[in-house]
Design a protein around this motif. Structure first.
Motif, PDB file in Angstrom:
ATOM      1  N   GLN A   1       0.848  -1.190   0.000  1.00 39.75           N
ATOM      2  CA  GLN A   1       0.000   0.000   0.000  1.00 39.75           C
ATOM      3  C   GLN A   1       0.892   1.252   0.000  1.00 39.75           C
ATOM      4  OE1 GLN A   1      -2.345  -1.158   3.577  1.00 39.75           O
ATOM      5  NE2 GLN A   1      -4.140  -1.069   2.225  1.00 39.75           N
ATOM      6  N   PRO A   2       1.538   1.542  -1.102  1.00 40.78           N
ATOM      7  CA  PRO A   2       2.504   2.643  -1.131  1.00 40.78           C
ATOM      8  C   PRO A   2       1.880   4.018  -0.938  1.00 40.78           C
ATOM      9  CG  PRO A   2       2.109   1.801  -3.339  1.00 40.78           C
ATOM     10  CD  PRO A   2       1.440   0.856  -2.386  1.00 40.78           C
ATOM     11  N   THR A   3       0.594   4.159  -1.205  1.00 37.34           N
ATOM     12  CA  THR A   3      -0.031   5.475  -1.071  1.00 37.34           C
ATOM     13  C   THR A   3      -0.166   5.915   0.384  1.00 37.34           C
ATOM     14  OG1 THR A   3      -2.210   4.416  -1.163  1.00 37.34           O
ATOM     15  CG2 THR A   3      -1.314   5.276  -3.231  1.00 37.34           C
ATOM     16  N   LEU A   4      -0.004   4.996   1.333  1.00 36.42           N
ATOM     17  CA  LEU A   4      -0.106   5.360   2.756  1.00 36.42           C
ATOM     18  C   LEU A   4       1.198   5.962   3.288  1.00 36.42           C
ATOM     19  CD1 LEU A   4      -2.037   2.270   4.195  1.00 36.42           C
ATOM     20  CD2 LEU A   4      -2.959   4.452   3.394  1.00 36.42           C
ATOM     21  N   LEU A   5       2.272   5.878   2.506  1.00 40.82           N
ATOM     22  CA  LEU A   5       3.577   6.333   2.969  1.00 40.82           C
ATOM     23  C   LEU A   5       3.933   7.658   2.291  1.00 40.82           C
ATOM     24  CD1 LEU A   5       6.105   5.726   4.622  1.00 40.82           C
ATOM     25  CD2 LEU A   5       6.972   4.378   2.713  1.00 40.82           C
ATOM     26  N   PRO A   6       4.052   8.747   3.054  1.00 34.58           N
ATOM     27  CA  PRO A   6       4.387  10.040   2.440  1.00 34.58           C
ATOM     28  C   PRO A   6       5.732  10.001   1.717  1.00 34.58           C
ATOM     29  CG  PRO A   6       3.640  10.337   4.715  1.00 34.58           C
ATOM     30  CD  PRO A   6       3.849   8.871   4.511  1.00 34.58           C
ATOM     31  N   GLU A   7       5.798  10.646   0.565  1.00 39.01           N
ATOM     32  CA  GLU A   7       7.017  10.751  -0.241  1.00 39.01           C
ATOM     33  C   GLU A   7       7.610   9.388  -0.573  1.00 39.01           C
ATOM     34  OE1 GLU A   7       7.725  13.637  -1.404  1.00 39.01           O
ATOM     35  OE2 GLU A   7       6.278  14.684  -0.141  1.00 39.01           O
ATOM     36  N   VAL A   8       6.746   8.409  -0.828  1.00 39.33           N
ATOM     37  CA  VAL A   8       7.247   7.074  -1.124  1.00 39.33           C
ATOM     38  C   VAL A   8       7.963   7.031  -2.465  1.00 39.33           C
ATOM     39  CG1 VAL A   8       5.129   6.293  -2.259  1.00 39.33           C
ATOM     40  CG2 VAL A   8       6.611   4.624  -1.120  1.00 39.33           C
ATOM     41  N   GLN A   9       7.645   7.947  -3.353  1.00 37.10           N
ATOM     42  CA  GLN A   9       8.277   7.942  -4.674  1.00 37.10           C
ATOM     43  C   GLN A   9       9.672   8.546  -4.661  1.00 37.10           C
ATOM     44  OE1 GLN A   9       6.003   9.957  -3.630  1.00 37.10           O
ATOM     45  NE2 GLN A   9       6.070  11.957  -4.611  1.00 37.10           N
ATOM     46  N   THR A  10      10.044   9.230  -3.586  1.00 33.17           N
ATOM     47  CA  THR A  10      11.362   9.874  -3.524  1.00 33.17           C
ATOM     48  C   THR A  10      12.131   9.408  -2.288  1.00 33.17           C
ATOM     49  OG1 THR A  10      10.286  11.788  -2.463  1.00 33.17           O
ATOM     50  CG2 THR A  10      10.664  11.911  -4.838  1.00 33.17           C
ATOM     51  N   ASP A  11      11.938  10.101  -1.155  1.00 29.99           N
ATOM     52  CA  ASP A  11      12.749   9.825   0.032  1.00 29.99           C
ATOM     53  C   ASP A  11      12.539   8.422   0.586  1.00 29.99           C
ATOM     54  OD1 ASP A  11      13.282  12.442  -0.386  1.00 29.99           O
ATOM     55  OD2 ASP A  11      12.591  13.178   1.551  1.00 29.99           O
ATOM     56  N   PHE A  12      11.313   7.890   0.500  1.00 29.54           N
ATOM     57  CA  PHE A  12      10.987   6.632   1.177  1.00 29.54           C
ATOM     58  C   PHE A  12      10.727   5.497   0.197  1.00 29.54           C
ATOM     59  CE2 PHE A  12      10.973   9.017   4.932  1.00 29.54           C
ATOM     60  CZ  PHE A  12      10.843   8.165   6.024  1.00 29.54           C
ATOM     61  N   ILE A  13      11.308   5.558  -0.988  1.00 36.72           N
ATOM     62  CA  ILE A  13      11.055   4.493  -1.961  1.00 36.72           C
ATOM     63  C   ILE A  13      11.636   3.162  -1.483  1.00 36.72           C
ATOM     64  CG2 ILE A  13      13.145   4.912  -3.340  1.00 36.72           C
ATOM     65  CD1 ILE A  13      11.378   4.368  -5.826  1.00 36.72           C
ATOM     66  N   PHE A  14      12.725   3.213  -0.728  1.00 33.01           N
ATOM     67  CA  PHE A  14      13.321   1.968  -0.231  1.00 33.01           C
ATOM     68  C   PHE A  14      12.363   1.255   0.723  1.00 33.01           C
ATOM     69  CE2 PHE A  14      16.608  -0.698   1.771  1.00 33.01           C
ATOM     70  CZ  PHE A  14      17.317  -1.078   0.645  1.00 33.01           C
ATOM     71  N   ALA A  15      11.650   2.024   1.543  1.00 39.48           N
ATOM     72  CA  ALA A  15      10.665   1.424   2.445  1.00 39.48           C
ATOM     73  C   ALA A  15       9.470   0.894   1.660  1.00 39.48           C
ATOM     74  CB  ALA A  15      10.209   2.451   3.480  1.00 39.48           C
ATOM     75  N   GLY A  16       9.012   1.652   0.648  1.00 43.95           N
ATOM     76  CA  GLY A  16       7.877   1.199  -0.153  1.00 43.95           C
ATOM     77  C   GLY A  16       8.174  -0.096  -0.884  1.00 43.95           C
ATOM     78  N   ILE A  17       9.373  -0.196  -1.464  1.00 39.57           N
ATOM     79  CA  ILE A  17       9.755  -1.440  -2.127  1.00 39.57           C
ATOM     80  C   ILE A  17       9.905  -2.563  -1.108  1.00 39.57           C
ATOM     81  CG2 ILE A  17      11.596  -2.561  -3.445  1.00 39.57           C
ATOM     82  CD1 ILE A  17      12.105   0.055  -4.860  1.00 39.57           C
ATOM     83  N   GLY A  18      10.426  -2.223   0.082  1.00 36.79           N
ATOM     84  CA  GLY A  18      10.630  -3.234   1.111  1.00 36.79           C
ATOM     85  C   GLY A  18       9.347  -3.887   1.577  1.00 36.79           C
ATOM     86  N   GLU A  19       8.234  -3.127   1.564  1.00 35.70           N
ATOM     87  CA  GLU A  19       6.948  -3.718   1.949  1.00 35.70           C
ATOM     88  C   GLU A  19       6.552  -4.844   1.003  1.00 35.70           C
ATOM     89  OE1 GLU A  19       2.332  -2.323   2.869  1.00 35.70           O
ATOM     90  OE2 GLU A  19       3.661  -1.060   1.653  1.00 35.70           O
TER      91      GLU A  19
END
Length: 496
Positions: free
Chosen positions: A353-371
């Motif tokens: 659910q990448p839309t729940l994570l702010p700035e997932v496309q830039t600063d937090f992409i590593f966390a979004g992919i990790g999910e």
């Protein structure tokens, strides 16, 4: 003895008699690895659609094919202009870049309404823009390889590049916040609907200057005044360059409000200094200065405020993000929960659910992919980054001039440090930074700057792996540089 009885000289023996040990270019190995990387990118895209859409659309392969054509073009450029370059660099970077584009496409699918997802255009949204930026970045890297035929020619412009790097670092700090600030960090230049992060390019310019300066001054900086606990410490009068860079990094921390950029600039100088002098004491001095300065900024932020307040707030969020989980600590808390949700194996590509994570496309992409790919998948990505850093350090060890050694070593370390800074931030190891994950995060500045970094590493590795003569015959050496710059050139080629 007749002429027919005289054995023909083999290519190997001819090379040995002329003093040259023939080297393989390994371009076919690079092509094979590149094709494998694009197959993995296409498989990732198919799994994303299968999970997110419950079907696989007929055109799922188009982004991977487009990326493959772009990277194939760069491969042909390398085959022509840098035939002895390291064969593992391009495939490894292409795989990271392809996974980044694939996840950004997955992010676009998550943002779209359920009824519109299957009809979402391939080249639309953040993923489509990243494809365009990848094309621009690869063309820029190819252009640099065409212009820069010998890495040593960069030393001619070292002072100009150093001045340009300082100017690029200062511009966001002096601009009003409305033209330079995003998410609390003043790292950008914004005009109209366009923005650029000049610090990404400044690190390349500054590192070139550092390498040139330290080649000229390394004998002085290597002198020791006293020995403490088995470690030789430098003379007090030689601390000037480190103190100047330390003060500049603190100014970046205070006025640009970003720990990651400050750590990156200071870290790459100290490590380049260590490579030049082989003195562990410089690393110890650098660590003491940086962490002492950061702690001083934290104390001033809690008492004086002003320009120190932003760093104090970030440090407070880092110390206890769950104190305000729905306010100041929201982004970090969501990042930690996202990583925890992924577990060991993840929810599968397209299952998060990448839309729940702010700035997932830039600063937090590593966390979004990790999910979606879990701890094992993230470990694999880190291994790819480690491979790129290792190949850069291998080029630094093999190249035959001091400037090239410092340049390649500094570039490899800078890439590794940038990964550490962003991964450390999202995992709560260090305070959050404004850095982007190389080759994964959305954005043109980071992508172009890091592809330029790879282009320089390719050029240095090409110079390191080229065959050289051991005798008086003509040398097969990197083009564009005088032979007298190759101090103690070996007769063997170092290759994997």
């Amino acid at each position: 003895m007749t002429a027919a009885a005289v054995p023909a000289a083999s290519p190997a023996s001819t090379g040995e008699q002329s003093g040259v040990r023939l080297a393989r270019s390994r371009r076919n190995a690079e092509l094979s690895l590149l094709l494998l990387a694009m197959v993995l990118v296409a498989a990732y895209a198919a799994m994303v659609e299968a999970k997110a859409l419950d079907t696989i659309t007929p055109d799922f392969w188009i982004p991977a094919a487009a990326l493959g054509l772009v990277f194939l073009g760069l491969h042909l450029v390398i085959r022509w202009l840098a035939p002895y370059a390291d064969p593992a660099l391009l495939p490894a970077v292409a795989l990271l870049n392809g996974i980044g584009v694939g996840f950004l496409r997955r992010y676009d699918l998550a943002k779209a309404a359920p009824a519109e997802r299957e009809d979402l255009a391939i080249f639309a949204g953040t993923g489509g823009r990243q494809l365009a930026w990848t094309l621009a970045a690869v063309v820029l890297a190819a252009g640099l390889l065409a212009i820069l035929r010998d890495h040593r020619s960069l030393s001619r412009y070292a002072y100009t590049l150093g001045l340009a790097g300082i100017v690029l670092v200062m511009i966001p700090a002096v601009l009003p916040s409305r033209f330079s600030e995003i998410n609390g960090a003043k790292l950008w230049i914004k005009f109209g609907g366009f923005s650029i992060q000049p610090g990404e390019f400044a690190k390349l310019a500054l590192l070139t200057f550092f390498a040139y300066y330290l080649v000229r001054k390394r004998e002085v900086l290597s002198l020791a005044s006293r020995r403490v606990l088995g470690i030789d410490f430098p003379r007090g009068r030689d601390l000037g360059p480190v103190l100047v860079v330390w003060l500049v990094s603190l100014l970046v921390l205070i006025f640009e409000k970003d720990l990651g950029t400050s750590l990156l600039y200071f870290g790459m100088f100290v490590v380049t200094l260590y490579i030049a002098t082989e003195r562990v004491s410089w690393l110890l001095i650098g660590l003491i200065l940086f962490f002492g300065g950061a702690y001083l900024a934290y104390l001033l932020g809690s008492t004086v405020g002003g320009p120190f307040a932003n760093f104090y707030d970030r440090a407070e969020i880092w110390l206890d993000p769950f104190a305000e989980p729905y306010d100041r600590g929201y982004q970090l808390v969501q990042g930690l929960l996202t990583l925890g949700t992924g577990g060991l194996f993840g929810a599968g590509p397209g299952g998060g659910q990448p839309t729940l994570l702010p700035e997932v496309q830039t600063d937090f992409i590593f966390a979004g992919i990790g999910e979606e790919i879990g701890l094992f998948g993230l470990s694999a990505l880190l291994v790819i980054y480690l491979l790129i850093v290792e190949r850069g350090l291998r080029a630094a060890l093999a190249v035959r001039d001091s400037f090239g050694k410092l340049l390649a070593g500094g570039l490899a370390f800078t890439l590794g440090l940038q990964v550490f800074v962003i991964v450390g931030g999202i995992s709560k190891l260090i305070p959050l930074t404004g850095q982007t994950t190389p080759f994964l995060s959305a954005g043109g500045s980071s992508l172009m700057a890091n592809w330029l970094l790879i282009a320089v590493l390719l050029r240095v590795s090409d110079g390191a792996r080229r065959p050289v003569t051991g005798g008086g015959g003509p040398a097969a050496r990197p083009s564009g540089g005088p032979p007298e710059q190759l101090h103690g050139a070996p007769t063997e080629v170092i290759r994997p």
